[in-house]
Design an enzyme around this catalytic site. Structure first.
Site, PDB file in Angstrom:
ATOM      1  N   ASP A  64       0.798  -1.253   0.000  1.00  0.00           N
ATOM      2  CA  ASP A  64       0.000   0.000   0.000  1.00  0.00           C
ATOM      3  C   ASP A  64       0.819   1.288   0.000  1.00  0.00           C
ATOM      4  OD1 ASP A  64      -2.335  -1.438  -0.118  1.00  0.00           O
ATOM      5  OD2 ASP A  64      -2.908  -1.126   1.962  1.00  0.00           O
ATOM      6  N   LYS A 106      -6.170  -5.872  -3.668  1.00  0.00           N
ATOM      7  CA  LYS A 106      -7.031  -6.392  -2.589  1.00  0.00           C
ATOM      8  C   LYS A 106      -8.155  -5.393  -2.324  1.00  0.00           C
ATOM      9  CE  LYS A 106      -3.990  -4.424   0.954  1.00  0.00           C
ATOM     10  NZ  LYS A 106      -4.823  -3.386   1.552  1.00  0.00           N
ATOM     11  N   CYS A 154      -2.577  -3.022   7.303  1.00  0.00           N
ATOM     12  CA  CYS A 154      -2.305  -3.884   6.163  1.00  0.00           C
ATOM     13  C   CYS A 154      -0.937  -4.552   6.260  1.00  0.00           C
ATOM     14  CB  CYS A 154      -2.483  -3.101   4.869  1.00  0.00           C
ATOM     15  SG  CYS A 154      -4.227  -2.634   4.664  1.00  0.00           S
TER      16      CYS A 154
END
Ligand SMILES: [Zn+2]
Length: 176
Positions: free
Chosen positions: A9, A94, A138
């Site tokens: 991310d 995702k 995450c």
């Protein structure tokens, strides 16, 4: 040693100026670039939060977060400093299902439909180096899934960004 780097991310909405900007995010991106450059033959796998506009994690749908990383927007793009290292088959998306929240990148899928887990089985690294944003969410969930699947994981701490400094420190203690 046969290693891979997993970048979680490092996309605009989690970086300074984004809708869910995290602390230490600009530094994390710069440090990640350096890490990749220092390991030129190491595959780099990118995990990307990638949501439809009506995702269940957004406040309008009763979720905890403001809209972020909506597919097709600037906020969903990998930071420009890291773009030179992006290979399409090693980008895993995702959170694409509107009804499903996915903090972990382990079940993320590339455009060919392979999960990150599938591709690790092919690459067979001795060690998985994890970096990214945010430590408490995450990164944490990705690391936990990698360990559950039996991979040796190393976290490059200078390449992390976080929501909250205390939560970041606490998460690192728990993952250790
Ligand atoms: Zn998200």
């Amino acid at each position: 040693m046969n290693r891979v780097i997993v970048v979680v991310d490092e996309i605009y909405d989690f970086i300074e100026g984004g809708s869910l900007a995290c602390q230490h995010s600009v530094e994390a991106v710069a440090a990640t670039k350096q890490l990749i450059e220092q390991n030129p033959d190491t595959p780099v796998l990118f995990v990307c939060d990638h949501h439809p506009a009506d995702h269940c994690s957004f406040a309008a749908q009763g979720g905890p977060w403001p809209p972020h990383c909506v597919a097709g927007t600037h906020g969903a793009e990998i930071h420009a400093l890291l773009q030179p290292f992006v290979q399409e088959e090693l980008v895993f998306y995702k959170g694409c299902d509107p009804a499903l929240e996915q903090y972990s990148g382990f079940e993320g899928r590339n455009e060919a439909g392979q999960t990150l887990g599938d591709v690790l089985e092919l690459l067979e690294p001795e060690e998985v180096v994890v970096v990214g944003i945010a430590t408490e969410y995450c990164v944490r969930n990705t690391v936990e899934d990698l360990r559950r699947a039996g991979w040796k994981v190393v976290i490059a701490e200078d390449c992390l960004g976080w929501v909250d400094a205390q939560g970041h420190a606490q998460t690192l203690r728990e993952l250790a």
